[in-house]
Design an enzyme around this catalytic site. Structure first.
Site, PDB file in Angstrom:
ATOM      1  CE1 TYR A   1      -2.021   3.066  -5.346  1.00 28.13           C
ATOM      2  CE2 TYR A   1      -3.752   1.084  -5.079  1.00 28.13           C
ATOM      3  CZ  TYR A   1      -2.659   2.305  -5.874  1.00 28.13           C
ATOM      4  OH  TYR A   1      -2.313   1.677  -7.074  1.00 28.13           O
TER       5      TYR A   1
ATOM      6  CG  ASP B   1     -11.146   3.325  -2.409  1.00 30.95           C
ATOM      7  OD1 ASP B   1     -11.539   2.211  -2.902  1.00 30.95           O
ATOM      8  OD2 ASP B   1     -10.061   3.568  -2.916  1.00 30.95           O
TER       9      ASP B   1
ATOM     10  CE  LYS C   1      -7.087  -4.362  -4.169  1.00 28.88           C
ATOM     11  NZ  LYS C   1      -7.152  -3.158  -3.667  1.00 28.88           N
TER      12      LYS C   1
HETATM   13  C1  LIG Z   1      -6.658  -2.021  -4.568  1.00 32.15           C
HETATM   14  C2  LIG Z   1      -7.113  -0.570  -4.400  1.00 32.15           C
HETATM   15  C3  LIG Z   1      -7.564   0.140  -5.285  1.00 32.15           C
HETATM   16  C4  LIG Z   1      -7.065   0.126  -6.883  1.00 32.15           C
HETATM   17  O1  LIG Z   1      -7.599  -1.034  -7.329  1.00 32.15           O
HETATM   18  P1  LIG Z   1      -7.085  -1.677  -8.855  1.00 32.15           P
HETATM   19  O2  LIG Z   1      -7.837  -2.688  -9.078  1.00 32.15           O
HETATM   20  O3  LIG Z   1      -5.698  -2.259  -8.261  1.00 32.15           O
HETATM   21  O4  LIG Z   1      -6.884  -0.596  -9.751  1.00 32.15           O
HETATM   22  C5  LIG Z   1      -8.220   1.503  -5.029  1.00 32.15           C
HETATM   23  N1  LIG Z   1      -8.537   1.403  -3.800  1.00 32.15           N
HETATM   24  C6  LIG Z   1      -8.294   0.636  -2.679  1.00 32.15           C
HETATM   25  C7  LIG Z   1      -8.891   0.959  -1.324  1.00 32.15           C
HETATM   26  C8  LIG Z   1      -7.520  -0.373  -3.015  1.00 32.15           C
HETATM   27  O5  LIG Z   1      -7.173  -1.225  -1.922  1.00 32.15           O
END
Ligand SMILES: *Cc1c(COP(=O)(O)O)cnc(C)c1O
Length: 426
Positions: free
Chosen positions: A141, A236, A264
């Site tokens: 994701y 990511d 995060k």
């Molecule tokens: C949570 C997450 C996102 C998106 O971050 P948001 O702050 O919710 O927009 C993107 N990449 C990864 C791997 C994530 O876990």
């Protein structure tokens, strides 16, 4: 009002009653508890229940909720104004801390969410390479930008299709999707289309199909191929950054991407994201370069202060990472024992302090195998744990998030709940 009443009211004015879909508890068939407060590893709902929290705001609360020093930094900074729309010194401090922790990041730009970080990193990769195609992996994701809400077409070399209403076909067609950990299909794709690939984006430790560790040879091949074809490799690390290790998954595995996205943890519980990497690439970002990207609240001083305090506490106490890993081992041992003694088919995937359990007898190495999990059994397990005061992510396909605040006593209480719940659901 109780949670049920709040939820009814919320549903009349907020779609599904929540501001992010997973919070609606649909995959476990329950009404979500509305949260009143959180402290350390505990979270309390408006109905007066206290839980041990293993969601930790989906990662940011790595030091535990409402850490006194983080709260103090937030309050002191807020008193001096909450947003200027002009540069402030705190932005430099957080940028320096990120670059120091993650050496592949030579320059970094702050944004306000992980979604924004990913969306922007991909735009820069396209601007830098002059190419359009982006490759992602099934089960990863990357936030909700149009080009990331895409599923695989009917074959490896076919273009992606929208995975959400509202995503234009033309946008989806610029994203190719491959199975995670599949070196062969990756090599095949590069051989056919490598020269058109602007970027490959990957969660170097997958966390959004449940935790799925990378095959190291696969990650190395990915690095080699992207270098060979001059495509930008984007890690990511919105979850794994400052969690798998202080330097993220790239430090853990010793594999260096060209760009990294963060979120995060770096906001210490406030909305922050960041993207950064090689200077040559980041110099393409406006006002230095031709790739436009901006944000009214980007580099917000209060959010910077929360991030700086959180990162400095992590940096100055490297033993926290050992503790997270030990806590994860304690819990995964408890899962293994409870599964064995109760005859439950369970797969446990763990990298350091990050783990998931899957209700299946097949090893989970990609999205296909993750999907063999018995989600009905997960639902029963989830309900049993919640009833015993353990607050888990309400989906089979999420990680268990630990914090420095989880005590041995809380872990033992959790182990007992796991055992009792497994016994109950067989
Ligand atoms: C949570 C997450 C996102 C998106 O971050 P948001 O702050 O919710 O927009 C993107 N990449 C990864 C791997 C994530 O876990």
């Amino acid at each position: 009002m109780n949670s049920k009443q709040y939820f009814d009211k919320a549903q009349s004015i907020i779609p599904g009653g929540v501001n992010s879909p997973v919070r609606a508890f649909r995959s476990v068939g329950l009404t979500p508890p509305f949260i009143e407060k959180a402290q350390g590893a505990n979270i309390w709902d408006v109905d007066g229940n206290c839980y041990i929290d293993y969601v930790c705001s989906w990662g940011p609360a790595i030091l535990g909720h409402a850490h006194p020093q983080v709260v103090q930094a937030i309050c002191e900074t807020a008193q001096k104004g909450t947003s200027f729309g002009a540069p402030c010194p705190l932005e430099i401090t957080l940028a320096e801390m990120i670059c120091e922790a993650v050496p592949s990041i030579e320059m970094v730009r702050m944004v306000s969410s992980g979604t924004e970080a990913v969306m922007s990193a991909i735009r820069v990769a396209r601007g830098f390479t002059g190419r359009e195609l982006v490759v992602k992996f099934e089960g990863c994701y990357h936030g909700h930008a149009d080009g990331m809400l895409v599923k695989a077409g009917s074959g490896v070399l076919t273009l992606g299709e929208p995975d959400s209403a509202g995503v234009p076909k033309g946008v989806a067609a610029c994203t190719l999707t491959l199975p995670y950990n599949d070196e062969q299909q990756l090599a095949q794709l590069f051989e056919k289309m490598g020269e058109q690939i602007a970027a490959v984006i990957i969660e170097p430790i997958a966390g959004n199909m449940g935790v799925v560790p990378p095959n190291i040879a696969f990650l190395q091949r990915l690095r080699t191929l992207t270098t060979q074809y001059s495509s930008v490799l984007i890690f990511d690390e919105v979850i794994s950054g400052f969690r798998a290790a202080y330097g993220g998954a790239q430090a853990y595995y010793g594999i260096t991407p060209d760009l990294t996205t963060l979120g995060k943890i770096i906001g210490g519980g406030l909305p922050v994201g960041a993207y950064g990497g090689k200077k040559a690439i980041m110099q393409c970002v406006a006002p230095l370069g031709a790739v436009y990207q901006a944000g009214t609240l980007s580099g917000n001083p209060v959010a910077m202060a929360a991030g700086i305090k959180t990162l400095s506490l992590l940096r100055d106490q490297p033993e926290i990472y050992q503790k997270l890993a030990q806590s994860a081992v304690f819990l995964t041992d408890a899962y293994a024992k409870a599964a064995k003694e109760n005859g439950i088919a369970l797969q446990i995937n763990r990298v350091g302090g990050v783990f998931s359990v899957f209700f299946t007898d097949q090893p989970v190495t990609d999205y296909e195998s993750a999907k063999t999990s018995d989600t009905a059994r997960f639902e029963e397990y989830f309900k049993g744990m919640l009833a015993r005061g353990i607050y888990l992510a309400p989906s089979q396909f999420e990680a268990v998030f630990l914090s420095d605040a989880h005590t041995q006593q809380q872990l033992e209480q959790t182990a007992q709940a796991i055992y009792d719940t497994f016994k109950e659901i067989i």
